[in-house]
Design a protein around this motif. Structure first.
Motif, PDB file in Angstrom:
ATOM      1  N   TYR A 139     -60.326  32.217  -3.320  1.00  0.00           N
ATOM      2  CA  TYR A 139     -61.674  32.086  -2.777  1.00  0.00           C
ATOM      3  C   TYR A 139     -61.799  32.843  -1.458  1.00  0.00           C
ATOM      4  O   TYR A 139     -61.783  32.254  -0.383  1.00  0.00           O
ATOM      5  CB  TYR A 139     -62.025  30.599  -2.603  1.00  0.00           C
TER       6      TYR A 139
ATOM      7  N   ARG B 112     -57.715  34.910   3.449  1.00  0.00           N
ATOM      8  CA  ARG B 112     -58.761  35.200   4.430  1.00  0.00           C
ATOM      9  C   ARG B 112     -58.181  35.770   5.734  1.00  0.00           C
ATOM     10  O   ARG B 112     -58.777  35.613   6.797  1.00  0.00           O
ATOM     11  CB  ARG B 112     -59.627  33.953   4.692  1.00  0.00           C
TER      12      ARG B 112
ATOM     13  N   ARG C  92     -32.994  37.862  -1.205  1.00  0.00           N
ATOM     14  CA  ARG C  92     -32.451  36.602  -1.713  1.00  0.00           C
ATOM     15  C   ARG C  92     -32.803  36.419  -3.174  1.00  0.00           C
ATOM     16  O   ARG C  92     -32.206  35.633  -3.879  1.00  0.00           O
ATOM     17  CB  ARG C  92     -32.999  35.435  -0.880  1.00  0.00           C
TER      18      ARG C  92
ATOM     19  N   HIS D 185     -35.420  32.599   9.184  1.00  0.00           N
ATOM     20  CA  HIS D 185     -34.786  31.862   8.090  1.00  0.00           C
ATOM     21  C   HIS D 185     -34.025  32.775   7.147  1.00  0.00           C
ATOM     22  O   HIS D 185     -33.325  32.292   6.270  1.00  0.00           O
ATOM     23  CB  HIS D 185     -35.837  31.068   7.327  1.00  0.00           C
ATOM     24  N   ARG D 186     -34.156  34.073   7.301  1.00  0.00           N
ATOM     25  CA  ARG D 186     -33.383  34.981   6.463  1.00  0.00           C
ATOM     26  C   ARG D 186     -32.028  35.325   7.083  1.00  0.00           C
ATOM     27  O   ARG D 186     -31.145  35.805   6.386  1.00  0.00           O
ATOM     28  CB  ARG D 186     -34.160  36.270   6.196  1.00  0.00           C
TER      29      ARG D 186
ATOM     30  N   PRO E 251     -66.506  26.449  -4.961  1.00  0.00           N
ATOM     31  CA  PRO E 251     -65.315  26.459  -4.075  1.00  0.00           C
ATOM     32  C   PRO E 251     -65.391  27.501  -2.967  1.00  0.00           C
ATOM     33  O   PRO E 251     -64.775  27.314  -1.918  1.00  0.00           O
ATOM     34  CB  PRO E 251     -64.152  26.740  -5.034  1.00  0.00           C
ATOM     35  N   TYR E 252     -66.137  28.572  -3.179  1.00  0.00           N
ATOM     36  CA  TYR E 252     -66.285  29.585  -2.121  1.00  0.00           C
ATOM     37  C   TYR E 252     -67.039  28.984  -0.935  1.00  0.00           C
ATOM     38  O   TYR E 252     -66.648  29.144   0.224  1.00  0.00           O
ATOM     39  CB  TYR E 252     -67.053  30.797  -2.649  1.00  0.00           C
TER      40      TYR E 252
ATOM     41  N   LYS F 208     -64.950  26.563   0.971  1.00  0.00           N
ATOM     42  CA  LYS F 208     -64.033  27.265   1.893  1.00  0.00           C
ATOM     43  C   LYS F 208     -64.786  27.748   3.126  1.00  0.00           C
ATOM     44  O   LYS F 208     -64.285  27.635   4.253  1.00  0.00           O
ATOM     45  CB  LYS F 208     -63.413  28.474   1.192  1.00  0.00           C
ATOM     46  N   ASP F 209     -65.967  28.325   2.915  1.00  0.00           N
ATOM     47  CA  ASP F 209     -66.773  28.768   4.059  1.00  0.00           C
ATOM     48  C   ASP F 209     -67.047  27.576   4.990  1.00  0.00           C
ATOM     49  O   ASP F 209     -67.003  27.712   6.214  1.00  0.00           O
ATOM     50  CB  ASP F 209     -68.109  29.357   3.590  1.00  0.00           C
TER      51      ASP F 209
ATOM     52  N   ASP G 270     -64.091  26.848   7.078  1.00  0.00           N
ATOM     53  CA  ASP G 270     -63.953  27.828   8.163  1.00  0.00           C
ATOM     54  C   ASP G 270     -64.926  27.537   9.311  1.00  0.00           C
ATOM     55  O   ASP G 270     -64.688  27.941  10.448  1.00  0.00           O
ATOM     56  CB  ASP G 270     -64.204  29.254   7.632  1.00  0.00           C
TER      57      ASP G 270
ATOM     58  N   TYR H  19     -44.905  31.172  -1.457  1.00  0.00           N
ATOM     59  CA  TYR H  19     -43.823  31.676  -2.309  1.00  0.00           C
ATOM     60  C   TYR H  19     -43.159  32.941  -1.761  1.00  0.00           C
ATOM     61  O   TYR H  19     -42.254  33.475  -2.379  1.00  0.00           O
ATOM     62  CB  TYR H  19     -44.344  31.920  -3.730  1.00  0.00           C
ATOM     63  N   MET H  20     -43.597  33.412  -0.595  1.00  0.00           N
ATOM     64  CA  MET H  20     -42.833  34.471   0.073  1.00  0.00           C
ATOM     65  C   MET H  20     -41.602  33.871   0.745  1.00  0.00           C
ATOM     66  O   MET H  20     -40.555  34.503   0.825  1.00  0.00           O
ATOM     67  CB  MET H  20     -43.696  35.174   1.118  1.00  0.00           C
ATOM     68  N   ASP H  21     -41.758  32.648   1.245  1.00  0.00           N
ATOM     69  CA  ASP H  21     -40.654  32.015   1.974  1.00  0.00           C
ATOM     70  C   ASP H  21     -39.937  30.955   1.141  1.00  0.00           C
ATOM     71  O   ASP H  21     -38.746  30.711   1.343  1.00  0.00           O
ATOM     72  CB  ASP H  21     -41.191  31.362   3.253  1.00  0.00           C
TER      73      ASP H  21
END
Lengths: 288, 793
Positions: free
Chosen positions: A2, A44, A189, A261-262, B117-118, B121-122, B125, B704-706
Motif C-alpha cells: 500500500y 513508503r 548468510r 548483526h552480520r 487499505p491505502y 495507511k494514509d 501517516d 526478511y532482509m535481516d
C-alpha cells in the motif's frame, strides 16, 4: 503493498521518456526492474509523485560488444541475461562470477544491472564489479549522452550522480588492454542475503605482468569502495606473494566497515583481505 | 471374503497424498485475506518507533480529516471502554493500545479504519505522536540491574523488572551430589530470540451484526475455541453469540495461538462502525510484535563420576519475556516444560531455577514449533552433554550410551516429575551412528586435521513431552487441555468428522480420515474432515505443541470405536445373532464360526437409518472427549557432520542423519515432511536466524532482509531413519512428532561445529553460528556470546 499515491506513466520511446523526465525532474522516479524501487514504495521510504515505467521503451535491453571490445549493458538488460550470457562466461570473468550471486533467481529474472547501480546501495554487487572493471555509466538527458565514471557515479548511500531530467542509458565496460582474469567473491548468510562482504577483483595481464587492475568492495562502507591503492600495487609486475599480500592489506585498510548483526569490524576487514587473496589466486594466469 | 487391505483404503501406514493439497496447489484455498464481506472496512495499526518512551501527545485530527477514514482509535478511547489493557494467557496484562508509555518497538499505539487499505495507511501517516524517550532494556542483565527503570510501572506493587520466579527439583540432594562428584562440568549460553514467521501473517475479519447481536470473527488462529472462551470471559459477550472461524491457515508454528491486540481492535472497530472490519498484518508487523520463541539464558552444571555416569544436573534459566508476560502457555509451570530436560537420561537428581524478566522487547517466548520451552530444554541438555563428555575426555557417543535409559526402564520418573512412557533409545542411537559411519568419520576427521581441514560431528539425542494435557497439569483460562472429535456416519457409509484441533499444514484432513479408516474400515476417501468453526466443531484446545495426534487424534479413535460399538449391535440385528457372536475384522462384522455371513460397516450404516433394531435410537454417530493419561514421549537421534573454513568461519553441512521414533506413523509421508521441515528450521536457527536488538531497543530482524529463512539452495539434504516404539497409552500407539526435529536438531548442528573447532577453550558459540562468530572463536580460542545488544547503539 500500500504505497503512497503516485502517478504512473509508461513512455513508448526514448523521446517520450526524456520529455517526461524534463517535465517532472526530481519528482519522477524511473522504474526498470523494480526490485529496489518497489520495496521502497511499499515501505513508503520513497514517495515520488510520478513513476516512469521504462519497460515499454524499445532499444534499452541490449547486451552488446563493440568491434573494439567495449561492452554495453542497456538499462533494461536483466540480471538473468547477464547470468546466462555466453559472451560474459567467455570474456568477462568478474561479471560472470558476480551475475549468479546477485540476490535470488526471482530478483534476477526481473531486476537490471543498471537499475541496481543507480540504486547505489552500498551492498549492491554490480557497482563494485563495474568499478573494478574501470567502467562507466552513460547518462542520457535533454542535451544528449554523457559518460560518468563509476568512481564518480555513486556520490553517497542511495545517491547517484544523475541530474534531474537524466536517466542511466547503459553501463559500459572499456575494452581490455590484456588478458582478463579475476572474480567476484561474496560472503552471504543465505541466497538473496545482502553481502556481509563482497570483493570484486579484476586483472588484465600482458607479457607476464599485470597491466591493469581494479579492486572494489561491497557492503563494507557507506558506499561502494574503490580500493585503488590495493589495485595499484599489482600493476606493472607479475603477481607475487608479496604484491598479493600488499593488496590484501591495503584493501582491508580501504574498507570502512561497521559492526552489525552480520559481523564485527575486525571480521569484515579480515574477510576483505582473505577474499582479495583468494580472488588474486584465481587471477593467476599462465604467461601468455 | 478376504479382509480389507488397510493401506489400500488409506488406513494407518498409508502415505496417502494430502487431501487439502487438491485445493492448495490450485490456488483455491480460502485464507483470511480471501474473505471479503459487503461493506467491509480496512484497518491499519500505527506502531511505536521507540522501544521505551512516555507518550506526551497524540493528535489524530489530521487522520480524521482524510476522506474515507471512518474511525481512529486511541488508547484513551479504549480506556473509556475499559479495553486499554487485556489479560494474557499467562495471567499478566497487555496493552491493547498504549496509553501511558510504549514498552517495545512496534507496540500498537493508534488504529485507523478506512474504506480501503491505502486510505488506512494514509491515515496512519497523518497521526501525530510525541514521545519522551526512556532508556531501553534489551536483556535480562540490564533488566535486573540496580536502578534499572521499571518497565511495568502500570502494575500496582511491581517494584522491579522481575516477571516471575520458579523452581523445581530437590535442591539439597542436588548439592550433596555435586559435593560427591569427581568432575563438575559447566556451561553458559544464550538461545537467541527466533520467530515462527508463518508466510501468512496474523489478521482478522470482525463482523458484528447489530441486528442479531452475533459477533463473527474470521481469524488466523490455531485455537478457535480458546479465542471464543477469551472473548466470552474477557469481553463478557454471550458465548452462543460468538462465532470464531479459522479459515485455511498459511502456517502457524505457534505464532497464531495468542490473542493479539489487533483482534481486539478489529472487533471493537466493527462494533463501533457497524460494519465488517478487516485487519491483515504486514510482515514487519508480524515479526516485530507477535509471539516469538526462546530468548533464554542458561547457566548449567553437571555432576559427573569419572566413569561417565551423570550424578545430578543443576540449571538456572533467565527468560527475556519482553514487555508483557504473554506466553500462550497452558502448563502450571511458569517456564513451561523446561524441566523436561534430561528426560532421556537415567539421572536421579536435579534442581532447576528460573526467573522471567521484563524487557523493552516484543512479548512472547514459547512460540515457534516448540512444546512450551522444550526446545530450549533439549538444546541446553545436548550442549551440556557435549561439554561434559569433553571435560571427561570421553567419546560423545559413548557418554550418551552410558547415560541413556535402558529399554526395560519404562515407565520412568524424571527428577522433575515427568513420567516417560516408552522408548528404544540405544537402538535409535546405534541406527544413527551406523548410518553416519561414526567410527570411520572420526578417522577421517583426524586425517583431515593433519592437513589443516576442520571436520566435525555433532550428536543430539532427546525425548520430549508432546501432547498437552493431561487435565491435572494443563489448562488455558481454567479450561482443561483435553480434545474432541465428532464422527457422523451417513446413510451410505460416508462420513464427516469434526475435531477441536485446527490444522495449519499438519494435514489433519488427510490423517484423521486415516484413523477412521483404521478403526472402521471406511475408506479414507469417504471421510471428510472439518475443523476451525466454533459453531460446528466440538470444543477443543487447538493445534500446537505437537498435541493434535496425541490428543485430538486419540479422540478420533475413541469416537470411531463408539460408532463401531453401535454398529456391532446393528450387525447382530442384521445377521440375526446375538451381539456376543459377532466378530470384527476391518470394515466388516461376521458371525463367529461362519465368516461368510457378514455385514459391512456400510450395510450397518444404511441399517442405522433404515432398519434399526427395535428400541434403538436411529443414526450412527458419536462424540468423544479425550483427556490423555500422560504426555507422549517420542525419541530422536540427530547426527550432523560439517566442515569449517578456518579462514572465514564459514561452515558447510556435509550430512544430516535423523532417526525418529514417534511411535506408530499414521501417514509416513506426512511424518517425513514434518521431520524435514523441522530439520530445515533447526538448520536455520543454528546457522542464520535470529532477532536481536541494538542498545536503543531497535529490533534487527523485523523484515526478511535481516530475518533469514533458508531456501532450498542452502538447506542440506536429510537422511531419514525410523524406529517404532508404540505409545503404550495412546489408542493407536502414536506419539507427537511435529516439533521433534526443530527441538532436537539445533544442538546437532552446533555440536558439530564446536567439535570441528576441537579447542577446549571454545566451549560455546551462541546461535546463530554466523561465520563471524566461528572465526572469532577460532581467533580468540574462547566462547562467543551472541546476547544483545549488537552493533552500534
Amino acid at each position: 503493498m500500500y504505497p503512497a499515491k503516485f502517478a504512473y506513466e509508461a513512455p513508448r520511446s526514448i523521446q517520450e521518456l526524456l520529455d517526461l523526465l524534463a517535465r517532472h525532474g526530481d519528482d519522477a522516479k524511473v522504474l526498470a526492474g523494480g526490485q529496489s524501487l518497489v520495496p521502497m514504495l511499499k515501505l513508503r521510504f520513497a514517495a515520488p509523485e510520478l513513476v516512469v515505467d521504462i519497460n515499454g521503451v524499445p532499444g534499452l535491453d541490449h547486451l552488446t560488444e563493440d568491434p573494439d571490445g567495449t561492452l554495453r549493458v542497456g538499462a533494461l538488460c536483466r540480471h538473468v541475461t547477464l547470468e546466462r550470457s555466453a559472451l560474459l562466461a567467455a570474456e568477462y570473468p568478474v561479471m560472470a562470477a558476480a551475475a549468479p550471486l546477485v540476490a535470488d533467481p526471482m530478483v534476477r529474472s526481473r531486476g537490471t544491472m543498471v537499475g541496481s547501480i543507480c540504486h547505489a546501495d552500498p551492498q549492491g554487487d554490480w557497482a563494485s564489479v563495474l568499478m573494478a572493471l574501470g567502467g562507466h555509466i552513460v547518462a542520457m538527458g535533454p542535451r544528449g549522452k554523457r559518460p560518468i565514471a563509476m568512481t564518480d557515479f555513486v556520490v553517497g548511500p542511495f545517491q547517484n550522480a544523475l541530474q534531474p531530467g537524466e536517466f542511466a542509458y547503459e553501463a559500459v565496460v572499456p575494452p581490455p588492454v590484456g588478458q582478463r582474469t579475476g572474480t567476484y567473491l561474496k560472503l552471504e548468510r543465505r541466497v538473496g542475503d545482502f553481502a556481509t562482504v563482497g570483493v570484486a577483483v579484476s586483472l588484465e595481464h600482458s607479457g607476464g605482468r599485470v597491466v591493469r587492475a581494479g579492486i572494489a568492495l561491497t557492503g563494507v562502507g557507506p558506499a561502494t569502495i574503490n580500493a585503488a591503492d590495493a589495485a595499484d600495487v599489482l600493476v606493472g609486475k607479475p603477481l607475487s606473494e608479496e604484491t598479493v599480500e600488499q593488496a590484501a592489506r591495503l584493501a582491508a585498510e580501504a574498507a570502512q566497515p561497521q559492526a552489525d548483526h552480520r559481523g564485527s569490524v575486525e571480521y569484515k576487514r579480515h574477510v576483505v583481505a582473505t577474499f582479495v587473496r583468494r580472488g588474486l589466486a584465481r587471477g593467476e594466469v599462465v604467461a601468455a | 471374503m478376504t479382509a480389507l487391505d488397510e493401506v489400500k483404503i488409506g488406513g494407518l501406514g498409508a502415505s496417502r497424498l494430502r487431501v487439502e493439497d487438491q485445493r492448495f496447489v490450485r490456488g483455491r484455498g480460502t485464507y483470511l485475506d480471501d474473505i471479503k464481506l459487503p461493506g467491509m472496512l480496512y484497518m491499519e495499526i500505527v506502531r511505536s518507533p521507540l522501544a521505551h518512551a512516555r507518550i506526551t501527545r497524540i493528535d489524530t485530527s489530521k487522520a480524521w480529516q482524510i476522506p474515507g477514514v471512518r474511525l481512529v482509535l486511541t488508547g484513551e478511547m479504549m480506556a473509556q471502554r475499559n479495553l486499554a489493557w487485556m489479560p494474557t494467557l499467562s495471567y499478566d496484562t497487555q496493552a491493547v493500545l498504549a496509553t501511558d508509555k510504549v514498552r517495545f518497538q512496534g507496540q500498537e499505539v493508534v488504529v485507523v479504519v478506512a474504506d480501503d487499505p491505502y486510505i488506512a495507511k494514509d491515515g496512519c501517516d497523518a497521526v501525530e505522536i510525541d514521545y519522551e524517550p526512556l532508556p531501553a532494556i534489551v536483556n535480562p542483565e540490564q533488566s535486573a540491574a540496580p536502578g534499572a527503570p521499571i518497565i511495568r510501572d502500570d502494575k500496582p506493587g511491581q517494584t522491579d523488572n522481575t516477571c516471575y520466579r520458579w523452581e523445581v527439583g530437590d535442591r539439597e540432594a542436588t548439592e550433596r551430589a555435586f559435593a560427591e562428584a569427581d568432575v563438575v562440568s559447566s556451561l553458559k549460553l544464550h538461545y537467541p530470540r527466533s520467530h515462527p514467521s508463518p508466510i501468512e501473517c496474523c489478521g482478522a475479519v470482525a463482523d458484528f451484526d447489530a441486528g442479531t447481536g452475533k459477533l463473527t470473527v474470521y481469524m488466523t488462529t490455531q485455537a478457535p475455541h480458546i479465542v471464543r472462551a477469551a472473548v466470552a470471559l474477557i469481553a463478557e459477550l454471550p458465548e452462543h453469540q460468538i462465532r470464531i472461524v479459522s479459515p485455511d491457515i498459511g502456517g502457524g508454528f505457534g505464532n497464531k495461538v495468542p490473542v493479539y491486540p489487533g483482534y481486539v481492535h478489529a472487533i471493537l472497530a466493527s462494533i463501533l462502525t457497524g460494519r465488517p472490519v478487516k485487519w491483515i498484518e504486514d510482515k514487519t508487523g508480524n515479526l516485530i510484535s507477535t509471539g516469538f520463541g526462546r530468548d533464554m539464558y542458561l547457566d548449567a552444571q553437571m555432576a559427573l563420576r569419572r566413569d561417565g555416569k551423570i550424578l545430578a544436573v543443576r540449571m538456572h534459566a533467565d527468560t527475556d519475556q519482553g514487555a508483557f508476560f504473554a506466553d500462550a502457555q497452558p502448563s502450571k509451570f511458569k517456564v513451561g516444560l523446561l524441566h523436561s530436560a534430561f528426560a532421556c537420561y537415567d539421572i536421579g537428581i536435579g534442581y532447576i531455577t528460573a526467573q522471567g524478566h521484563y524487557t523493552n522487547k516484543a512479548p512472547g517466548g514459547v512460540a515457534y514449533r516448540c512444546s512450551f520451552r522444550v526446545t530450549e530444554a533439549m538444546f541446553f541438555q545436548e550442549r551440556m552433554m557435549q561439554a561434559a563428555a569433553t571435560d571427561l575426555g570421553m567419546d560423545q557417543a559413548e557418554f550418551r550410551r552410558i547415560n541413556l535409559r535402558r529399554d526395560v526402564a519404562f515407565p520412568a520418573r524424571t527428577p522433575f516429575g515427568f513420567l516417560v512412557d516408552s522408548g528404544q533409545y540405544h537402538k535409535c542411537l546405534q541406527v544413527g551412528l551406523d548410518a553416519i559411519g561414526y567410527d570411520e568419520f572420526r578417522r577421517e576427521q583426524a586425517a583431515a586435521r593433519e592437513k589443516g581441514r576442520l571436520l566435525g560431528i555433532g550428536i543430539s539425542t532427546m525425548t520430549e513431552p508432546l501432547g498437552a494435557g493431561n487435565s491435572r497439569e494443563y489448562d488455558i483460562l481454567g479450561i482443561k487441555m483435553f480434545d474432541s472429535a465428532e464422527l457422523r456416519v451417513h446413510l451410505t457409509g460416508k462420513a464427516i468428522l469434526r475435531t477441536g484441533a485446527r490444522t495449519q499444514g499438519q494435514g489433519h484432513e488427510t490423517t484423521w480420515a486415516q484413523i477412521v479408516a483404521h478403526e472402521l474400515g471406511i475408506p479414507a476417501d469417504d471421510v471428510v474432515v472439518e475443523e476451525g468453526d466454533t459453531d460446528t466443531a466440538p470444543y477443543g484446545m487447538g493445534t500446537y505443541a505437537s498435541r493434535s495426534t496425541p490428543v485430538a487424534g486419540a479422540a478420533v479413535s475413541m469416537a470411531a470405536r463408539k460408532v463401531r460399538a453401535k454398529a456391532r449391535k446393528i450387525a447382530a440385528h442384521l445377521l440375526e445373532v446375538s451381539e456376543e457372536d459377532v466378530e470384527w475384522e476391518l470394515g466388516r462384522f461376521y458371525v463367529r464360526g461362519a465368516p461368510e455371513r457378514g455385514a459391512s460397516i456400510q450395510e450397518c450404516a444404511m441399517a442405522a437409518y433404515s432398519n434399526m433394531p427395535d428400541g434403538m435410537e436411529p443414526g450412527l454417530e458419536a462424540t468423544a472427549y479425550y483427556d490423555p493419561p500422560n504426555l507422549t514421549w517420542p525419541f530422536a537421534c540427530y547426527i550432523v557432520t560439517v566442515e569449517v573454513d578456518p579462514e572465514t568461519g564459514v561452515w558447510d553441512v556435509l550430512r544430516v542423519v535423523a532417526v525418529d521414533d514417534c511411535g506408530v506413523r499414521i501417514n509416513p509421508m506426512i511424518v517425513e515432511g514434518q521431520i524435514m521441515g523441522g530439520l530445515t528450521e533447526a538448520y536455520a536457527m543454528a546457522s542464520m536466524q535470529f532477532q536481536t536488538y541494538d542498545a536503543d531497543g531497535n529490533m534487527i530482524g523485523a523484515n526478511y532482509m535481516d530475518y533469514l529463512l533458508p531456501t532450498a539452495w542452502e538447506t542440506p539434504g536429510f537422511e531419514l531413519h525410523e524406529v517404532v516404539t508404540p505409545c503404550p497409552h495412546h489408542p493407536i500407539g502414536a506419539k507427537g512428532v511435529g516439533e521433534c526435529a526443530a527441538v532436537g536438531g539445533p544442538a546437532a548442528f552446533v555440536n558439530a561445529v564446536i567439535d570441528a573447532i576441537g579447542d577446549a577453550g571454545v566451549r560455546n558459540i551462541d546461535m546463530p553460528l554466523l561465520p563471524d562468530r566461528v572465526w572469532t572463536a577460532l581467533q580468540t580460542r574462547q566462547s562467543v556470546s551472541g546476547a544483545p545488544p549488537v552493533g552500534r547503539s
